[in-house]
Structures are given as structure tokens and as C-alpha cells.
Design a protein around this motif. Structure first.
Motif, PDB file in Angstrom:
ATOM      1  N   GLY A  33      -8.331  -0.319   1.424  1.00  0.00           N
ATOM      2  CA  GLY A  33      -8.635  -0.245  -0.001  1.00  0.00           C
ATOM      3  C   GLY A  33      -7.558   0.443  -0.821  1.00  0.00           C
ATOM      4  N   VAL A  34      -6.311   0.385  -0.359  1.00  0.00           N
ATOM      5  CA  VAL A  34      -5.207   1.069  -1.025  1.00  0.00           C
ATOM      6  C   VAL A  34      -4.212   0.029  -1.545  1.00  0.00           C
ATOM      7  N   THR A  35      -3.758   0.198  -2.788  1.00  0.00           N
ATOM      8  CA  THR A  35      -2.728  -0.689  -3.331  1.00  0.00           C
ATOM      9  C   THR A  35      -1.374  -0.013  -3.152  1.00  0.00           C
ATOM     10  N   VAL A  36      -0.404  -0.778  -2.663  1.00  0.00           N
ATOM     11  CA  VAL A  36       0.884  -0.191  -2.268  1.00  0.00           C
ATOM     12  C   VAL A  36       2.055  -1.065  -2.707  1.00  0.00           C
ATOM     13  N   ALA A  37       3.226  -0.477  -2.565  1.00  0.00           N
ATOM     14  CA  ALA A  37       4.490  -1.204  -2.626  1.00  0.00           C
ATOM     15  C   ALA A  37       5.121  -1.073  -1.256  1.00  0.00           C
ATOM     16  N   VAL A  38       5.813  -2.128  -0.819  1.00  0.00           N
ATOM     17  CA  VAL A  38       6.441  -2.148   0.495  1.00  0.00           C
ATOM     18  C   VAL A  38       7.882  -2.614   0.336  1.00  0.00           C
ATOM     19  N   SER A  39       8.806  -1.873   0.941  1.00  0.00           N
ATOM     20  CA  SER A  39      10.222  -2.230   0.932  1.00  0.00           C
ATOM     21  C   SER A  39      10.717  -2.340   2.366  1.00  0.00           C
ATOM     22  N   VAL A  40      11.544  -3.355   2.616  1.00  0.00           N
ATOM     23  CA  VAL A  40      12.163  -3.523   3.928  1.00  0.00           C
ATOM     24  C   VAL A  40      13.671  -3.614   3.728  1.00  0.00           C
ATOM     25  N   LEU A  41      14.398  -2.796   4.482  1.00  0.00           N
ATOM     26  CA  LEU A  41      15.856  -2.781   4.429  1.00  0.00           C
ATOM     27  C   LEU A  41      16.423  -3.231   5.764  1.00  0.00           C
ATOM     28  N   ASP A  42      17.601  -3.868   5.727  1.00  0.00           N
ATOM     29  CA  ASP A  42      18.274  -4.208   6.978  1.00  0.00           C
ATOM     30  C   ASP A  42      19.033  -2.993   7.479  1.00  0.00           C
ATOM     31  N   ALA A  43      19.739  -3.129   8.595  1.00  0.00           N
ATOM     32  CA  ALA A  43      20.431  -2.000   9.219  1.00  0.00           C
ATOM     33  C   ALA A  43      21.531  -1.416   8.340  1.00  0.00           C
ATOM     34  N   GLY A  44      22.025  -2.181   7.379  1.00  0.00           N
ATOM     35  CA  GLY A  44      23.048  -1.687   6.456  1.00  0.00           C
ATOM     36  C   GLY A  44      22.467  -1.052   5.211  1.00  0.00           C
ATOM     37  N   GLY A  45      21.147  -0.997   5.107  1.00  0.00           N
ATOM     38  CA  GLY A  45      20.498  -0.409   3.947  1.00  0.00           C
ATOM     39  C   GLY A  45      20.307  -1.382   2.791  1.00  0.00           C
ATOM     40  N   HIS A  46      20.503  -2.658   3.056  1.00  0.00           N
ATOM     41  CA  HIS A  46      20.356  -3.673   2.008  1.00  0.00           C
ATOM     42  C   HIS A  46      18.922  -4.179   1.968  1.00  0.00           C
ATOM     43  N   PRO A  47      18.372  -4.391   0.769  1.00  0.00           N
ATOM     44  CA  PRO A  47      16.994  -4.881   0.661  1.00  0.00           C
ATOM     45  C   PRO A  47      16.841  -6.291   1.231  1.00  0.00           C
ATOM     46  N   LEU A  48      15.813  -6.479   2.038  1.00  0.00           N
ATOM     47  CA  LEU A  48      15.474  -7.807   2.552  1.00  0.00           C
ATOM     48  C   LEU A  48      14.186  -8.327   1.951  1.00  0.00           C
ATOM     49  N   ALA A  49      13.241  -7.413   1.677  1.00  0.00           N
ATOM     50  CA  ALA A  49      11.959  -7.830   1.108  1.00  0.00           C
ATOM     51  C   ALA A  49      11.338  -6.663   0.348  1.00  0.00           C
ATOM     52  N   PHE A  50      10.590  -7.020  -0.686  1.00  0.00           N
ATOM     53  CA  PHE A  50       9.896  -6.010  -1.497  1.00  0.00           C
ATOM     54  C   PHE A  50       8.661  -6.661  -2.092  1.00  0.00           C
TER      55      PHE A  50
END
Length: 143
Positions: A33-50
Motif C-alpha cells: 500500500g505504498v506509492t514509490v519512485a524506483v530508479s535503476v542505474l547501470d554499473a557506470g551510474g547511468h540511468p536505465l529505468a525510472f
């Protein structure tokens, strides 16, 4: 004669992996029941998904990214680092010593494949312990 040890090549996180991480974290958060934001970074620190849920607090987007970045740079869950930045802790001056977006709040988790660091996931929007649980569940589901 030189001998070399064969190295295992570990594939980087793919967009599909990143999207699976986001979905797993969101599913865990939704079940709680929690609303969130999710970030995924690759090994170089670059965003892959949000992804930020429509009703998640706006700052959750920033905190999820900073948590992922911190977990990646220090190769440790941010939940394990909270005490290290307290007065007298090993990393007490680290948050102000670097011009980097580090955030020492639970919710960032390194993502490993075959024991090697391949990226990180960060979750923001819930209580720190909840965010850590959602991120950990997603990382464990990918492994």
C-alpha cells in the motif's frame, strides 16, 4: 611462460533487466500500500529505468536516484551505511567531502550478477525500512 586465469564475462544490466527491477519493486510496494519512485542505474551510474507512481511524493524521484547512486558507488546497501555517516562514523565527512549526489538513507541496493556489481536500484517514497525491503526484493528477484 605466462599463465592467465580465464575470466568470466558478466553481461551488463539490460533495459529488460532494469524494467523487471522496477516492476518487482513497484509490485512489492503496491502490495504494502505504498506509492514509490524506483530508479535503476547501470554499473557506470547511468540511468536505465525510472518510474514514479502518480501519487508518490515528488522528492521520491530524487531520493530513489541518489540511493541507487550511493549503493553503486560504495557497493553496499544504503541501509548498511546509515550509521557510518553519523558523528564518529567511518564516513562521517563523506557526504560533504564529495560533490556527488550521495544519500545515506535506506532504500538503495547494489545489483550483482555472478557476484559482480552490475548496477543498483533505489526506491523512495515509503519509510526507509520499507524502501530497503522493496529494493532488496527486486534485486533478489532478478538474481
Amino acid at each position: 611462460m605466462s599463465t592467465t586465469t580465464p575470466t568470466t564475462v558478466v553481461a551488463p544490466l539490460t533495459i529488460q533487466d532494469a524494467e523487471a527491477l522496477v516492476e518487482a519493486a513497484r509490485t512489492a510496494a503496491e502490495a504494502a500500500g505504498v506509492t514509490v519512485a524506483v530508479s535503476v542505474l547501470d554499473a557506470g551510474g547511468h540511468p536505465l529505468a525510472f518510474r514514479r507512481d502518480d501519487r508518490a511524493v515528488l522528492i521520491a524521484g530524487e531520493t530513489s536516484t541518489r540511493k541507487a547512486y550511493t549503493a553503486l558507488q560504495l557497493n553496499a546497501p544504503t541501509a548498511d551505511l546509515v550509521d557510518a555517516v553519523q558523528p564518529g562514523g567511518l564516513f562521517h565527512t563523506l557526504p560533504t567531502a564529495l560533490d556527488r549526489p550521495l544519500l545515506f538513507i535506506a532504500g538503495g541496493v547494489p545489483v550483482r550478477c555472478d557476484g559482480r556489481l552490475v548496477g543498483a536500484i533505489g526506491v523512495g517514497g515509503g519509510a526507509p525500512e520499507q524502501d530497503h525491503g522493496f529494493a532488496s526484493a527486486a534485486a533478489d528477484a532478478l538474481a
